[in-house]
Design a protein around this motif. Structure first.
Motif, PDB file in Angstrom:
ATOM      1  N   SER A  30       0.859  -1.159   0.070  1.00 13.63           N
ATOM      2  CA  SER A  30      -0.060  -0.070  -0.192  1.00 13.63           C
ATOM      3  C   SER A  30       0.843   1.254  -0.011  1.00 13.63           C
ATOM      4  O   SER A  30       0.265   2.435  -0.468  1.00 13.63           O
ATOM      5  N   LYS A  35      -3.218   2.515   5.949  1.00 11.03           N
ATOM      6  CA  LYS A  35      -3.770   1.236   5.111  1.00 11.03           C
ATOM      7  C   LYS A  35      -3.121   0.049   5.631  1.00 11.03           C
ATOM      8  O   LYS A  35      -3.752  -1.063   5.816  1.00 11.03           O
ATOM      9  N   LEU A  39      -5.110  -3.071   7.480  1.00 13.47           N
ATOM     10  CA  LEU A  39      -4.950  -4.541   6.777  1.00 13.47           C
ATOM     11  C   LEU A  39      -4.163  -5.430   7.953  1.00 13.47           C
ATOM     12  O   LEU A  39      -5.040  -6.688   8.185  1.00 13.47           O
ATOM     13  N   ARG A  40      -3.270  -5.066   8.529  1.00 11.94           N
ATOM     14  CA  ARG A  40      -2.812  -6.139   9.686  1.00 11.94           C
ATOM     15  C   ARG A  40      -3.561  -6.226  10.922  1.00 11.94           C
ATOM     16  O   ARG A  40      -3.640  -7.081  11.259  1.00 11.94           O
ATOM     17  N   GLU A  42      -6.568  -6.657  10.797  1.00 13.68           N
ATOM     18  CA  GLU A  42      -7.516  -7.893  10.288  1.00 13.68           C
ATOM     19  C   GLU A  42      -7.050  -9.413  10.449  1.00 13.68           C
ATOM     20  O   GLU A  42      -7.520 -10.214  10.139  1.00 13.68           O
ATOM     21  N   TRP A  43      -5.831  -9.278  10.502  1.00 11.93           N
ATOM     22  CA  TRP A  43      -5.128 -10.697  10.331  1.00 11.93           C
ATOM     23  C   TRP A  43      -5.382 -11.430  11.429  1.00 11.93           C
ATOM     24  O   TRP A  43      -5.359 -11.058  12.881  1.00 11.93           O
ATOM     25  N   THR A 129       3.383  -5.885   5.123  1.00  9.13           N
ATOM     26  CA  THR A 129       1.924  -6.083   5.034  1.00  9.13           C
ATOM     27  C   THR A 129       1.623  -6.836   3.666  1.00  9.13           C
ATOM     28  O   THR A 129       1.221  -7.754   3.589  1.00  9.13           O
ATOM     29  N   SER A 133       1.177 -10.953   4.103  1.00  9.17           N
ATOM     30  CA  SER A 133      -0.501 -11.251   4.157  1.00  9.17           C
ATOM     31  C   SER A 133      -0.916 -12.538   3.808  1.00  9.17           C
ATOM     32  O   SER A 133      -1.879 -13.080   4.767  1.00  9.17           O
ATOM     33  N   ARG A 137      -2.848 -13.752   7.291  1.00  6.63           N
ATOM     34  CA  ARG A 137      -4.490 -13.414   7.194  1.00  6.63           C
ATOM     35  C   ARG A 137      -5.450 -14.614   8.035  1.00  6.63           C
ATOM     36  O   ARG A 137      -4.912 -15.647   8.131  1.00  6.63           O
TER      37      ARG A 137
END
Length: 137
Positions: A30, A35, A39-40, A42-43, A129, A133, A137
């Motif tokens: 990103s 951002k 995103l991290r 949500e892992w 990230t 990912s 995730r």
């Protein structure tokens, strides 16, 4: 002596062109601090050994050593770019390190007065990230 002059001029222009801190870096991910943090957050596999190994080793330079995971060294250029800035110091690292995982507002507050480091950290965090990912995730 005159025959050596063009060589010295060429070397001088190369050295002049290499000066400054306009270091280009690979922009994986990103390239945005918030951002990447979102995103991290949500892992679901963040605490797994494989995820932690990826996060820890993706920024390391590749080597002929025992660490041979596919993500090693993928973000080494971004880490070097970040470390090259005096704006990215230990006090800032402690501030960011004190933020809870997923506390993106806290991280942004740490970088609020460090514009140069924020750009560099965004490159590194975006890369890590992106690289990690799949395993986190």
């Amino acid at each position: 002596m005159l025959r050596a002059l063009p060589i010295f001029l060429a070397l001088g222009s190369v050295l002049f062109a290499c000066g400054g801190d306009d270091t280009p870096f690979v922009t994986n991910g990103s390239n945005d601090l918030r951002k990447a943090c979102d995103l991290r957050a949500e892992w679901s596999q963040f605490k797994t050994v494989e995820c932690q190994q990826c996060i820890a080793t993706a920024p390391l330079a590749t080597c002929n050593c025992t660490v041979s995971a596919p993500y090693v060294g993928k973000c080494a250029q971004q880490l070097a770019f970040k470390r090259a800035s005096p704006d990215c110091d230990d006090a800032l690292e402690r501030c960011v390190g004190s933020c809870a995982q997923g506390a993106c507002g806290c991280v942004e507050t740490c970088y609020s007065s460090r514009a140069d480091c924020k750009v560099r950290a965004a490159a590194l965090d975006g890369c890590v990230t992106e690289v990690c990912s799949a395993v986190c995730r």
